[in-house]
Design an enzyme around this catalytic site. Structure first.
Site, PDB file in Angstrom:
ATOM      1  N   TYR A 225       0.824  -1.216   0.000  1.00 63.47           N
ATOM      2  CA  TYR A 225       0.000   0.000   0.000  1.00 63.47           C
ATOM      3  C   TYR A 225       0.862   1.273   0.000  1.00 63.47           C
TER       4      TYR A 225
ATOM      5  N   ASP B 295       9.841  -7.575  -3.158  1.00 58.05           N
ATOM      6  CA  ASP B 295       8.570  -7.843  -2.475  1.00 58.05           C
ATOM      7  C   ASP B 295       8.253  -9.321  -2.685  1.00 58.05           C
TER       8      ASP B 295
ATOM      9  N   LEU C 140       5.243 -10.628  -2.330  1.00 60.68           N
ATOM     10  CA  LEU C 140       3.823 -10.732  -2.712  1.00 60.68           C
ATOM     11  C   LEU C 140       2.972 -11.348  -1.599  1.00 60.68           C
TER      12      LEU C 140
ATOM     13  N   ALA D  48       8.813  -3.586   3.999  1.00 61.76           N
ATOM     14  CA  ALA D  48       8.392  -4.993   4.083  1.00 61.76           C
ATOM     15  C   ALA D  48       8.179  -5.409   5.527  1.00 61.76           C
TER      16      ALA D  48
ATOM     17  N   SER E 270       5.845   3.316  13.346  1.00 62.01           N
ATOM     18  CA  SER E 270       4.411   3.514  13.546  1.00 62.01           C
ATOM     19  C   SER E 270       4.166   4.278  14.832  1.00 62.01           C
TER      20      SER E 270
ATOM     21  N   TYR F 141       2.773  -6.968  17.099  1.00 54.15           N
ATOM     22  CA  TYR F 141       3.094  -6.138  15.928  1.00 54.15           C
ATOM     23  C   TYR F 141       3.733  -4.818  16.380  1.00 54.15           C
TER      24      TYR F 141
ATOM     25  N   LYS G  20       7.804  -2.993  16.086  1.00 50.96           N
ATOM     26  CA  LYS G  20       8.190  -1.654  15.596  1.00 50.96           C
ATOM     27  C   LYS G  20       9.111  -0.975  16.604  1.00 50.96           C
TER      28      LYS G  20
ATOM     29  N   LEU H 217     -10.073   0.883   9.976  1.00 52.42           N
ATOM     30  CA  LEU H 217     -11.380   1.525   9.871  1.00 52.42           C
ATOM     31  C   LEU H 217     -11.776   1.884   8.431  1.00 52.42           C
TER      32      LEU H 217
ATOM     33  N   VAL I 160     -18.743   0.470  15.634  1.00 47.95           N
ATOM     34  CA  VAL I 160     -17.903   1.525  16.216  1.00 47.95           C
ATOM     35  C   VAL I 160     -17.441   1.041  17.590  1.00 47.95           C
ATOM     36  N   PHE I 161     -16.111   0.822  17.704  1.00 47.71           N
ATOM     37  CA  PHE I 161     -15.572   0.269  18.955  1.00 47.71           C
ATOM     38  C   PHE I 161     -15.374   1.387  19.975  1.00 47.71           C
TER      39      PHE I 161
ATOM     40  N   ARG J 261     -12.576  -1.682  21.808  1.00 49.38           N
ATOM     41  CA  ARG J 261     -11.747  -2.797  21.336  1.00 49.38           C
ATOM     42  C   ARG J 261     -10.533  -2.906  22.266  1.00 49.38           C
TER      43      ARG J 261
HETATM   44  P1  NAD Z   1       1.447  -3.670   3.035  1.00 48.90           P
HETATM   45  O1  NAD Z   1       1.194  -5.007   3.657  1.00 48.90           O
HETATM   46  O2  NAD Z   1       0.486  -3.181   2.030  1.00 48.90           O
HETATM   47  O3  NAD Z   1       2.910  -3.651   2.389  1.00 48.90           O
HETATM   48  C1  NAD Z   1       3.974  -4.434   2.863  1.00 48.90           C
HETATM   49  C2  NAD Z   1       4.588  -5.127   1.657  1.00 48.90           C
HETATM   50  O4  NAD Z   1       5.686  -5.933   2.114  1.00 48.90           O
HETATM   51  C3  NAD Z   1       3.620  -6.064   0.947  1.00 48.90           C
HETATM   52  O5  NAD Z   1       3.659  -5.804  -0.442  1.00 48.90           O
HETATM   53  C4  NAD Z   1       4.153  -7.466   1.252  1.00 48.90           C
HETATM   54  O6  NAD Z   1       3.911  -8.364   0.185  1.00 48.90           O
HETATM   55  C5  NAD Z   1       5.622  -7.196   1.481  1.00 48.90           C
HETATM   56  N1  NAD Z   1       6.294  -8.127   2.380  1.00 48.90           N
HETATM   57  C6  NAD Z   1       5.865  -8.584   3.580  1.00 48.90           C
HETATM   58  N2  NAD Z   1       6.785  -9.417   4.107  1.00 48.90           N
HETATM   59  C7  NAD Z   1       7.805  -9.464   3.224  1.00 48.90           C
HETATM   60  C8  NAD Z   1       9.059 -10.153   3.210  1.00 48.90           C
HETATM   61  N3  NAD Z   1       9.430 -10.972   4.205  1.00 48.90           N
HETATM   62  N4  NAD Z   1       9.871  -9.964   2.153  1.00 48.90           N
HETATM   63  C9  NAD Z   1       9.499  -9.166   1.122  1.00 48.90           C
HETATM   64  N5  NAD Z   1       8.342  -8.507   1.083  1.00 48.90           N
HETATM   65  C10 NAD Z   1       7.510  -8.647   2.135  1.00 48.90           C
HETATM   66  O7  NAD Z   1       1.603  -2.649   4.228  1.00 48.90           O
HETATM   67  P2  NAD Z   1       1.661  -1.062   4.179  1.00 48.90           P
HETATM   68  O8  NAD Z   1       0.386  -0.556   4.749  1.00 48.90           O
HETATM   69  O9  NAD Z   1       2.131  -0.594   2.867  1.00 48.90           O
HETATM   70  O10 NAD Z   1       2.768  -0.822   5.287  1.00 48.90           O
HETATM   71  C11 NAD Z   1       4.141  -0.685   4.949  1.00 48.90           C
HETATM   72  C12 NAD Z   1       4.937  -0.620   6.232  1.00 48.90           C
HETATM   73  O11 NAD Z   1       4.431   0.452   7.030  1.00 48.90           O
HETATM   74  C13 NAD Z   1       4.826  -1.884   7.100  1.00 48.90           C
HETATM   75  O12 NAD Z   1       6.087  -2.121   7.686  1.00 48.90           O
HETATM   76  C14 NAD Z   1       3.821  -1.482   8.156  1.00 48.90           C
HETATM   77  O13 NAD Z   1       4.012  -2.179   9.363  1.00 48.90           O
HETATM   78  C15 NAD Z   1       4.118  -0.002   8.331  1.00 48.90           C
HETATM   79  N6  NAD Z   1       2.973   0.764   8.854  1.00 48.90           N
HETATM   80  C16 NAD Z   1       1.768   0.661   8.226  1.00 48.90           C
HETATM   81  C17 NAD Z   1       0.668   1.342   8.759  1.00 48.90           C
HETATM   82  C18 NAD Z   1      -0.682   1.196   8.122  1.00 48.90           C
HETATM   83  O14 NAD Z   1      -1.693   1.405   8.826  1.00 48.90           O
HETATM   84  N7  NAD Z   1      -0.783   0.891   6.822  1.00 48.90           N
HETATM   85  C19 NAD Z   1       0.814   2.133   9.918  1.00 48.90           C
HETATM   86  C20 NAD Z   1       2.069   2.237  10.493  1.00 48.90           C
HETATM   87  C21 NAD Z   1       3.155   1.541   9.959  1.00 48.90           C
HETATM   88  N1  UFG Z   2     -12.482   1.177  14.631  1.00 48.69           N
HETATM   89  C1  UFG Z   2     -13.834   0.970  14.771  1.00 48.69           C
HETATM   90  N2  UFG Z   2     -14.406  -0.047  14.057  1.00 48.69           N
HETATM   91  C2  UFG Z   2     -13.682  -0.867  13.239  1.00 48.69           C
HETATM   92  C3  UFG Z   2     -12.304  -0.649  13.106  1.00 48.69           C
HETATM   93  C4  UFG Z   2     -11.720   0.382  13.824  1.00 48.69           C
HETATM   94  O1  UFG Z   2     -14.515   1.684  15.504  1.00 48.69           O
HETATM   95  O2  UFG Z   2     -14.267  -1.791  12.651  1.00 48.69           O
HETATM   96  C5  UFG Z   2     -11.872   2.298  15.359  1.00 48.69           C
HETATM   97  C6  UFG Z   2     -10.800   1.869  16.343  1.00 48.69           C
HETATM   98  O3  UFG Z   2     -11.379   1.480  17.565  1.00 48.69           O
HETATM   99  C7  UFG Z   2      -9.957   3.135  16.414  1.00 48.69           C
HETATM  100  C8  UFG Z   2     -10.070   3.725  14.999  1.00 48.69           C
HETATM  101  O4  UFG Z   2     -11.228   3.126  14.424  1.00 48.69           O
HETATM  102  O5  UFG Z   2     -10.547   4.054  17.306  1.00 48.69           O
HETATM  103  C9  UFG Z   2      -8.873   3.395  14.118  1.00 48.69           C
HETATM  104  O6  UFG Z   2      -8.656   1.987  14.134  1.00 48.69           O
HETATM  105  P1  UFG Z   2      -7.693   1.263  13.097  1.00 48.69           P
HETATM  106  O7  UFG Z   2      -7.747  -0.195  13.371  1.00 48.69           O
HETATM  107  O8  UFG Z   2      -7.991   1.717  11.712  1.00 48.69           O
HETATM  108  O9  UFG Z   2      -6.265   1.870  13.458  1.00 48.69           O
HETATM  109  P2  UFG Z   2      -5.480   1.875  14.828  1.00 48.69           P
HETATM  110  O10 UFG Z   2      -5.365   3.299  15.265  1.00 48.69           O
HETATM  111  O11 UFG Z   2      -5.984   0.896  15.797  1.00 48.69           O
HETATM  112  O12 UFG Z   2      -4.071   1.296  14.373  1.00 48.69           O
HETATM  113  C10 UFG Z   2      -3.450   1.731  13.193  1.00 48.69           C
HETATM  114  C11 UFG Z   2      -2.744   0.591  12.491  1.00 48.69           C
HETATM  115  C12 UFG Z   2      -1.592   0.103  13.308  1.00 48.69           C
HETATM  116  C13 UFG Z   2      -0.717   1.216  13.687  1.00 48.69           C
HETATM  117  C14 UFG Z   2      -1.509   2.291  14.370  1.00 48.69           C
HETATM  118  C15 UFG Z   2      -0.681   3.486  14.676  1.00 48.69           C
HETATM  119  O13 UFG Z   2      -3.633  -0.476  12.273  1.00 48.69           O
HETATM  120  O14 UFG Z   2      -0.847  -0.776  12.507  1.00 48.69           O
HETATM  121  O15 UFG Z   2      -2.568   2.713  13.521  1.00 48.69           O
HETATM  122  O16 UFG Z   2      -0.012   3.874  13.537  1.00 48.69           O
HETATM  123  F1  UFG Z   2       0.230   0.756  14.519  1.00 48.69           F
END
Ligand code: NAD
Ligand code: UFG
Length: 338
Positions: free
Chosen positions: A11, A31, A33, A82, A125, A151, A155, A202, A219-220, A292
């Protein structure tokens, strides 16, 4: 510059690949996949007008990674996306999360050392702030206490590993970008969040209700000390995040540095549902449920450091993120992928 993206088909990585290319940088991607789809590379290349070498492999496959770096010449910066990110899955299978998230980081550090790559940008994160109540979170807020799931702990641990690696090696420069809640999609509607399996976050859930795939949003929590009782977060458009990565890749940190990437704007769950309803024109029913486990009431970023150090601040609103996500849902996300 030549920039290696691990997880570059995911993403945030896919949007960053396009932004780097638009800024004149050359992108290489590895990647496996595991949470993305091969044709994302075609869409990235079509949108950027550039070819990007792709290695489909686990980052921990060091033979493959070193061979790829050897074949494609010098790399200036690595951006490490990744990893695994599903919070509930990390509770059910913590060993896998420690193995993949920490293992990929260590493998990448070794490959960087072998190839003389001095600069690393890491996807951290806001979860590292754990149960800290000092909102908005500044980079000096306490980290590591009350992180509710494996998770999030990976980080924090990876930040500590990178801090130690930088202390031991003065040539290594690392920027840990602490993302808040990434949302939205590329304005073309061609790329966006398309995980394998069911979403837990969300906005994809709200989108599923707007498209009719789900009946309602649960809504949690409705009894938090927040303006409407629902949880408050900092939703950041993925296009803003992508631009932040370009600036971080160009930045020379002093050893290890952490930088928040958030909008700085607190929004509630009900705010997001209303915004999505407005842009989609669809009714989005919801029901109020109990909190939640592991959720904090409020989390949003202090964004002063990102502006001071990187010259970055968010430009897109939550409404724009919902609009772009809705365009993506309609144009592409729901089309079957192999
Ligand atoms: P994503 O899952 O869409 O992207 C991660 C990519 O890494 C995927 O394409 C997956 O195929 C690849 N991957 C996973 N394990 C691998 C491995 N061992 N070797 C090679 N490729 C691998 O996630 P994203 O939302 O794009 O997040 C990217 C990074 O940002 C992650 O490290 C995630 O923890 C961090 N992050 C994401 C969020 C979020 O809410 N999206 C928030 C905070 C931090
Ligand atoms: N929520 C709902 N209903 C749902 C899903 C989420 O009410 O079905 C609420 C949660 O309780 C929270 C808000 O929406 O109040 C956001 O929840 P998310 O699950 O979308 O995101 P979080 O803030 O819990 O966590 C996200 C990522 C984590 C990351 C964190 C901080 O999922 O990977 O942000 O960056 F670590």
């Amino acid at each position: 510059m030549r920039v290696l993206l691990t997880g570059g088909l995911g993403y945030i990585g896919s949007h960053t690949a396009i932004a780097l290319s638009a800024a004149g940088h050359h992108v290489l991607i590895v990647d496996d996949l595991s949470n993305s789809h091969r044709e994302v590379i075609d869409r990235i290349e079509a949108l950027s007008g550039c070819t990007m070498p792709l290695l489909v492999a686990d980052v921990r496959d060091e033979v493959a990674l070193l061979g790829f770096l050897h074949d494609h010449g010098e790399v200036d910066v690595a951006i490490h996306f990744a990893g695994l990110k599903a919070v509930a899955e990390s509770v059910a299978n913590p060993e896998r999360y420690y193995d993949v998230n920490i293992g990929t980081t260590l493998a990448l550090l070794r490959a960087m050392e072998a190839h003389g790559i001095a600069d690393l940008v890491f996807s951290s994160s806001a979860t590292v702030y754990g149960s800290s109540k000092s909102v908005p979170h500044t980079e000096a807020s306490s980290v590591g206490t009350g992180i509710a799931n494996p998770y999030g702990k990976t980080k924090h641990m990876i930040e500590e590993i990178l801090r130690d690696a930088c202390a031991a090696n003065p040539d290594l420069r690392t920027t840990a970008l602490r993302y808040f809640n990434p949302v939205g999609a590329h304005p073309s509607g061609m790329i966006g969040e398309n995980p394998r399996g069911f979403p837990n976050n969300l906005m994809p859930i709200v989108a599923g209700v707007a498209t009719g795939e789900r009946d309602e949003v649960t809504v949690f929590g409705h009894d938090y000390s927040t303006p409407d009782g629902s949880g408050v977060r900092d939703y950041i458009h993925v296009q803003d995040l992508a631009r932040g990565h370009v600036l971080a890749a160009e930045y020379k940190s002093k050893g290890f540095e952490a930088i928040n990437l958030g909008s700085g704007v607190p929004s509630s769950v009900l705010d997001l549902i209303r915004a999505y309803q407005e842009v989609s024109g669809r009714n989005i029913p919801y029901s109020l449920a109990s909190r939640r486990p592991g959720d904090v009431a409020v989390s949003y970023a202090d964004v002063v450091k990102a502006e001071r150090v990187l010259g970055w601040k968010a430009e897109h609103t939550l409404l724009e993120a919902c609009r772009d996500d809705w365009a993506w849902q309609q144009a592409t996300a729901r089309k079957p992928l192999p």
